[in-house]
Design an enzyme around this catalytic site. Structure first.
Site, short mmCIF file in Angstrom:
data_model
loop_
_atom_site.label_atom_id
_atom_site.label_comp_id
_atom_site.label_asym_id
_atom_site.label_seq_id
_atom_site.Cartn_x
_atom_site.Cartn_y
_atom_site.Cartn_z
CB CYS A 29 20.01 37.21 75.38
SG CYS A 29 21.19 37.88 76.57
CG HIS B 119 39.18 34.08 60.62
ND1 HIS B 119 40.45 34.59 60.55
CD2 HIS B 119 38.39 35.05 61.09
CE1 HIS B 119 40.42 35.83 60.97
NE2 HIS B 119 39.19 36.13 61.31
#
Lengths: 785, 205
Positions: free
Chosen positions: A724, A432
């Site tokens: 990608c 996080h």
């Protein structure tokens, strides 16, 4: 409040059932729920001794309710009552309630402070809702209607009706009043039933638009009805679900974020070392001290949560860890026997962190970081070291924060005027803290390991090059920073220009999208080469509907008007779990049921997604691609699932598996394009787990072996080839890929202008692709540029 | 006498280990295919306790064995055999060990099994092996008064009871879900009970 014990043959079953039930009520008024299940986490069985311990742990003066699954669970629970204190046994109740439904009903009812009798009765009625819905059980007896009392009528406006959570809110509210309340569904004729009973409310089948009549009598009947009326106007506490997951990409207005560069230098400020608890002196009021520290930290976390709505979920989760009532109860019990608050707190949270770290799933493992962040916050308060936190220290010039790991709170509050960047010892980029820091534009580098960094020494890092230096040549670093700043400005200014190389090749540069915000914030993208649907909906606990998916795709397409977006079907497994698609535990998840493979056995979610793709394709230019394809059979199966293609819908696959790269010619007969996922391709070609710092250096996307496969795919695919993976976000690598003949590059949003700018400066004729492919390693490739 | 009871538990562990696959096979026909593994795990844990601890009395030994089975077996046989040994041990506390007192202990243990499992004769459970074994034991003690002969008679009666479970329809436990389809299969619990009694006949007298 009564306690609850869950006895099951299976540890996984019991903990999952507890998780499901616990979700129904807020953490701070949840009953204590103890589990005695399995002989260990893997072995089925029940253990009467463990059951007796669980009963003792969940026991309270109000009693304890024991739910069991079957067979030996019943016998072991009965035997367990012979092992506990007779006093405890006398107030423990075994119930024949169904385990899952009964537990949900019990937890909700217990949270309202109901008696053991009431909770047991509710649990035993747990099947009623389902039986009523399916018409297979006894018809529930209507409650004696409240005759003389007051009544109100309300309309259910919740999208999914009065489902479990809002029903739980209603029941909790009703039981808080000294009143008898009944409810009738006037549209279906169900009822009246006791509004204080979750199981009975569930039998109403109250869907959106239904008219409910509440009647009440008793001393607080008016107050209860007024409160029900308020609750109904708030959709019974059902927040309209956030349409899209947390928009981590949005910088907060006025936020003192970072430079947005990937390079930084400054004096080292070391933080995150273990809190020094050696000088803590325990007193005779340890429980009170801890309670005060927990309350202070809870306030801090609430402030952080409220200050940053986008990141609120992270602090809400930390708050739940902090205030887990069962854990606090257990800690208090130990403290009451004379233990020191810092020792117990540290021990309990260390163990909890260890449990997270032992988890199979990489994302879950990184949640250990949140546990440690909560641990340290409380320890700092207990030891009074809050004020000395290095993060608060003033430095003369912007510093580099060096931490073992970056927690979300630090990342969210770090002042970019005082800190030029963060160097993180731990590897891993899905923590996080890293996500938050990056979204605030704070330069950061991960995985520097345990290199010794003297406090105050000037350090520098360049995340693009992966370099970390102590006492660097500051002039050179300043030059790099100036260069990157200029590059950033120029690229931003010219973002809308096409990426046409000096020799006249135009390469499409697209953007990888994980949140709608990515589509809104990008500048200069020629479309999206990768919409990561598993991220777009990754925080959802239930699968999105077709309509919700169409709406999300439409929002992305609207941010990139007239440009194609490439929707990748659910790419789950490996390190990417989806809460609504549980996968079996696997010894080697990266070699297991990943991507398309995960849907061969359970195609339903994929079918919904393809339906959404077909619908949006009718409105705007859309491509769809399937991840983790290995064989032509898989391509045929996926195309079969897709069915007839609407006009303009282009279909492709990702090339991540070496086998697919090598035989690409046999895969593309019915396809319009392929897109190479260089991260996974690199990991599979080099047999390297890039999240393992011991070997991560081997996973070099510029390894000539990877580039040889890219070259092979370009030559043999017979359809346009895109890239990608991370390689496409690296401006230097982008030039090589273009020189090898790749048609499209899809980069992360901040890199799109940089990649375009670099391509415009490149002359592909000058790139010696033969030498690149023949190079001995990635370093030699870089040296050739 | 403690040594003999220790021998019994060790010998039982060995026999259950050798028959684990057989018991599991029986259980796979009508149950959840874990009886052999469960009994093997439970008695191996009992042996580990015997290796570590010495006991002053038979009743302590049996109670400890019971608690170990309760924690380690996992399936329904855990609380059932665990209760058997706990009650057996409790009943022997303070008594001198005679064929009569051992008979009283066995009956107390089986009464515990009955109270725990709530089975009746003919339900196709371990009780179908225990009940005739107790009767045969008591009859032999009344006749000859010899422990060895009584245990032998008990083991033989238990084996007959076990064999008689084959045509029965299960009415307890996981097997009862099968109803009529449980007919034709030998009950695994009655089988392990017989193994324990046969072992007792070899070791206790």
């Amino acid at each position: 409040m009564i306690g609850i014990v869950v006895v099951s043959h299976s540890h996984a079953l019991a903990t999952a059932a507890v998780g499901l039930a616990a979700e129904m009520v807020a953490a701070d008024n949840r009953p204590v729920i103890a589990v005695a299940a399995g002989l260990d986490e893997k072995t089925f069985g029940t253990d009467a001794v463990a059951v007796s311990e669980a009963i003792a742990a969940a026991d309270s003066a109000d009693g304890v309710l024991v739910l069991v699954d079957l067979g030996s669970a019943v016998l072991s629970a009965e035997l367990a009552l012979e092992f506990v204190d007779p006093e405890v046994a006398a107030r423990a109740r075994l119930t024949s309630a169904p385990l899952v439904e009964g537990l949900v009903a019990a937890v909700v009812t217990a949270s309202t402070g109901a008696s053991l009798d009431a909770v047991a009765a509710e649990a035993e009625r747990g099947l009623l809702g389902k039986q009523e819905h399916l018409g297979s059980g006894p018809t529930p007896e209507p409650a004696a209607a409240v005759e003389s009392g007051q009544g109100i009528e309300v309309v259910v406006s919740n999208k999914h009706g009065l489902h479990a959570r809002p029903a739980a809110r209603l029941v909790g509210l009703v039981n808080g009043y000294d009143a008898r309340v009944t409810v009738t569904n006037l549209d279906t004729g169900h009822g009246p039933v006791d509004a204080g009973s979750l199981s009975m409310v569930a039998t109403l089948n109250a869907i959106r638009g239904n008219l409910l009549r509440f009647a009440a009598d008793g001393p607080e009947a008016d107050e209860a009805l007024a409160a029900i009326n308020d609750l109904a106007t708030e959709n019974f506490g059902d927040d309209e679900p956030a349409r899209f997951p947390a928009r981590l990409g949005a910088p907060v207005e006025g936020d003192n974020g970072g430079s947005g560069l990937d390079v930084a230098f400054g004096p080292a400020v070391l933080a995150g070392d273990p809190v020094d608890i050696s000088r803590y002196v325990a007193g005779d009021n340890e429980s009170a001290r801890l309670a005060a520290a927990v309350e202070t930290v809870a306030d801090e976390l609430r402030r952080l949560r409220d200050a940053s709505p986008d990141l609120g979920g992270i602090f809400e989760a930390q708050l739940a860890l902090l205030t887990d009532p069962q854990q606090l109860k257990e800690i208090r019990e130990v403290l009451d026997r004379g233990a020191s608050a810092v020792n117990v707190w540290q021990l309990v949270f260390d163990r909890l962190a260890e449990r997270f770290e032992a988890l199979h799933d990489a994302y879950q493992r990184e949640r250990a970081q949140d546990v440690r962040a909560v641990r340290d916050r409380v320890l700092r308060h207990l030891t009074g070291t809050t004020e000395d936190s290095p993060i608060q220290v003033e430095t003369e010039q912007p510093a580099i924060l060096v931490v073992p790991e970056l927690d979300a709170a630090t990342a969210a509050t770090l002042d970019g005027r005082r800190f030029a960047g963060v160097a993180i010892r731990a590897a891993g980029t899905t923590g996080h803290g890293v996500i938050v820091g990056r979204s605030r534009g704070i330069p950061l580098i991960t995985g520097i390991g345990d290199v010794a960094v003297p406090a105050g020494a000037v350090i520098a890092f360049d995340a693009r090059k992966g370099s970390f230096e102590i006492e660097p040549d500051v002039a050179r670093v300043r030059a790099t920073i100036a260069e990157r700043e200029a590059e950033q400005e120029r690229a931003a200014a010219e973002a809308q220009l096409p990426a046409t190389t000096i020799d006249g090749r135009t390469v499409a540069v697209l953007v990888n999208i994980g949140t709608v915000q990515d589509a809104l914030s990008v500048r200069g993208a020629d479309g999206s080469g990768l919409v990561r649907t598993e991220l777009l909906f990754g925080e959802r606990r239930t699968a999105p509907t077709v309509a919700e998916q169409v709406e999300a795709f439409r929002a992305i397409a609207a941010a990139l008007p007239g440009k194609p977006i490439t929707i990748r079907t659910w790419d789950v497994g490996g390190d990417k779990p989806l809460p609504f698609l549980p996968l079996d535990e696997e010894a080697n998840p990266f070699l297991g049921e990943r991507g398309l493979r995960a849907f061969r056995r359970r195609p339903e979610l994929l079918r919904d997604q393809l339906e959404a793709v077909r619908q949006i394709a009718a409105e705007m230019p859309v491509h769809v691609m399937f991840p983790m394809v290995t064989t032509a059979d898989e391509v045929a199966w996926a195309l079969d699932e897709l069915g007839p293609r609407p006009d303009g819908l282009k279909v492709g696959i990702m090339i991540e598996v070496p086998a697919a790269a090598l035989r690409v010619a046999t895969l593309t007969a019915d396809l319009d394009f392929v897109s190479i996922g260089t991260n996974d391709l690199t990991q599979y070609v080099t047999a390297t787990d890039r999240t393992n710092p011991a070997v991560a250096a081997l996973a070099d996307g510029l390894d000539p072996a990877v580039l040889q496969l890219v070259d092979h795919v370009v030559r043999n695919a017979g359809v346009p080839v895109g890239v990608c993976g991370d390689l496409a976000s690296n401006p230097q690598a982008a030039v090589i890929l273009a020189a090898l003949g790749v048609h499209e590059l899809s980069a992360i949003a901040p890199q799109v202008p940089l990649v375009k700018a670099r391509l415009r400066e490149a002359d592909l004729r000058l790139i010696d692709t033969a030498a690149v492919l023949a190079a001995r390693d990635g370093d030699q490739v870089r040296a050739l540029l | 006498m403690i040594d003999k009871f220790t021998d019994w538990l060790r010998d039982s562990a060995k026999v259950l280990h050798e028959n684990a696959a057989y018991l599991t096979e029986l259980d796979s026909a009508i149950g959840d295919a874990d009886h052999g593994a469960n009994m093997d795990r439970g008695f191996a844990a009992v042996v580990a306790v015997l290796d570590e601890t010495s006991f002053d009395s038979v009743d302590e030994l049996l109670k400890k064995a019971g608690m170990t089975l309760v924690s380690k077996v996992g399936g329904a046989s855990g609380p059932l055999y665990g209760t058997f040994f706990l009650r057996f041990g409790t009943a022997l506390a303070g008594l001198s060990l005679t064929p009569e007192s051992i008979g009283t202990g066995l009956r107390a243990g089986v009464d515990g099994v009955l109270a725990r499992g709530k089975a009746e004769l003919g339900d196709k459970t371990m009780y179908d092996a225990w009940a005739p074994a107790l009767d045969a034991y008591d009859a032999a003690v009344a006749g000859s008064g010899d422990l060895g002969a009584a245990l032998k008679a008990a083991a033989e009666a238990s084996a007959k009871g076990r064999d008689a479970t084959v045509p029965l329809e299960a009415r307890k436990g996981r097997a009862s879900y099968l109803g009529e389809r449980s007919v034709g299969h030998q009950d695994p619990g009655a089988t392990s009970t017989t193994l324990l009694l046969e072992s007792a006949a070899r070791t206790l007298a």
